[in-house]
Motif scaffolding. Structure first.
Motif, short mmCIF file in Angstrom:
data_model
loop_
_atom_site.label_atom_id
_atom_site.label_comp_id
_atom_site.label_asym_id
_atom_site.label_seq_id
_atom_site.Cartn_x
_atom_site.Cartn_y
_atom_site.Cartn_z
N ASP A 1 15.69 12.20 2.87
CA ASP A 1 14.45 12.68 3.47
C ASP A 1 13.54 11.50 3.78
N PRO A 2 13.40 11.13 5.08
CA PRO A 2 12.57 9.97 5.42
C PRO A 2 11.09 10.18 5.13
N ALA A 3 10.67 11.42 4.90
CA ALA A 3 9.26 11.69 4.59
C ALA A 3 9.02 11.86 3.09
N ALA A 4 10.02 11.59 2.27
CA ALA A 4 9.87 11.74 0.82
C ALA A 4 8.78 10.80 0.32
N GLU A 5 8.06 11.27 -0.67
CA GLU A 5 6.99 10.47 -1.26
C GLU A 5 7.57 9.61 -2.39
N PRO A 6 7.46 8.30 -2.30
CA PRO A 6 7.87 7.48 -3.44
C PRO A 6 6.88 7.70 -4.58
N ARG A 7 7.35 7.57 -5.79
CA ARG A 7 6.45 7.79 -6.91
C ARG A 7 5.38 6.70 -6.91
N PRO A 8 4.24 6.97 -7.53
CA PRO A 8 3.14 5.98 -7.58
C PRO A 8 3.62 4.69 -8.27
N PRO A 9 2.97 3.58 -7.95
CA PRO A 9 3.37 2.32 -8.56
C PRO A 9 3.11 2.32 -10.06
N THR B 1 0.84 -1.19 0.00
CA THR B 1 0.00 0.00 0.00
C THR B 1 0.89 1.25 0.00
N GLY B 2 0.27 2.40 -0.14
CA GLY B 2 1.00 3.65 -0.06
C GLY B 2 1.65 3.82 1.31
N GLU B 3 0.95 3.39 2.35
CA GLU B 3 1.50 3.48 3.71
C GLU B 3 2.72 2.57 3.86
N ASP B 4 2.67 1.36 3.29
CA ASP B 4 3.82 0.46 3.33
C ASP B 4 5.02 1.10 2.63
N ALA B 5 4.75 1.72 1.48
CA ALA B 5 5.83 2.38 0.72
C ALA B 5 6.43 3.52 1.53
N GLN B 6 5.61 4.26 2.26
CA GLN B 6 6.13 5.36 3.08
C GLN B 6 6.99 4.83 4.22
N PHE B 7 6.56 3.73 4.86
CA PHE B 7 7.38 3.10 5.90
C PHE B 7 8.70 2.60 5.31
N ALA B 8 8.63 2.07 4.09
CA ALA B 8 9.83 1.55 3.44
C ALA B 8 10.82 2.66 3.13
N VAL B 9 10.32 3.82 2.67
CA VAL B 9 11.22 4.97 2.43
C VAL B 9 11.90 5.36 3.73
N ARG B 10 11.14 5.43 4.79
CA ARG B 10 11.72 5.78 6.09
C ARG B 10 12.79 4.75 6.50
N ALA B 11 12.51 3.48 6.27
CA ALA B 11 13.46 2.43 6.65
C ALA B 11 14.77 2.55 5.88
N VAL B 12 14.71 2.76 4.56
CA VAL B 12 15.95 2.82 3.79
C VAL B 12 16.73 4.09 4.06
N VAL B 13 16.04 5.19 4.37
CA VAL B 13 16.74 6.45 4.64
C VAL B 13 17.34 6.45 6.04
N VAL B 14 16.57 6.06 7.03
CA VAL B 14 17.07 6.06 8.41
C VAL B 14 18.15 5.00 8.60
N HIS B 15 18.04 3.89 7.90
CA HIS B 15 19.01 2.80 8.04
C HIS B 15 19.97 2.78 6.84
N ALA B 16 20.39 3.95 6.42
CA ALA B 16 21.31 4.10 5.29
C ALA B 16 22.72 3.66 5.67
N PRO B 17 23.55 3.37 4.67
CA PRO B 17 24.92 2.95 4.96
C PRO B 17 25.78 4.12 5.45
N ARG B 18 26.73 3.78 6.28
CA ARG B 18 27.71 4.76 6.77
C ARG B 18 29.07 4.08 6.79
N ARG B 19 30.06 4.73 6.19
CA ARG B 19 31.41 4.17 6.21
C ARG B 19 32.01 4.33 7.60
#
Length: 103
Positions: A91-99, A29-47
C-alpha cells in the motif's frame, strides 16, 4: 547543442556508471516518510527471468528510488523488518509509524 542537452549528458555518463544516490533530506519529516513509503512500495522487487528487477521501471533492483526510500525510513527509525512489512503490504499510502525518540 542546447544547454539542456549538456545537463542531460552530465547526469547520464556514457561510461556506464550508475547515477549517483538521491540526496537525503537534512531531517526526515512526516511528508518525507510518506514519499519514502511510496518509493519502496512502487519500486518493489519483481522476479524476472534475468534476475530481480524494479517493478516500476525494470531497472536492476534495488533502484535509486527504492534505496532512497529505505534510507529515509531507516533515518525515521524504522527497522528493516518494518520496512519489509510495508513493502509486503503493497500500500503506497500506508502510514509509517511515528519516529522513535532518539532515532
Amino acid at each position: 547543442m542546447s544547454s539542456s542537452a549538456r545537463v542531460v549528458r552530465s547526469l547520464a555518463p556514457s561510461d556506464g556508471h550508475v547515477l549517483r544516490e538521491i540526496p537525503l533530506p537534512p531531517y526526515v519529516t512526516g511528508e518525507d516518510a510518506q514519499f519514502a513509503v511510496r518509493a519502496v512500495v512502487v519500486h518493489a522487487p519483481r522476479r524476472w527471468s534475468g534476475g530481480t528487477i524494479c517493478r516500476n521501471d525494470a531497472s536492476p533492483h534495488p533502484c535509486r528510488l527504492h534505496r532512497w526510500g529505505r534510507r529515509v525510513l531507516a533515518l525515521r527509525g524504522l527497522p528493516p523488518a518494518e520496512i519489509d512489512a510495508l513493502i509486503e503490504r503493497g500500500d503506497p499510502a500506508a502510514e509509517p509509524r511515528p519516529p522513535r525518540p532518539g532515532a
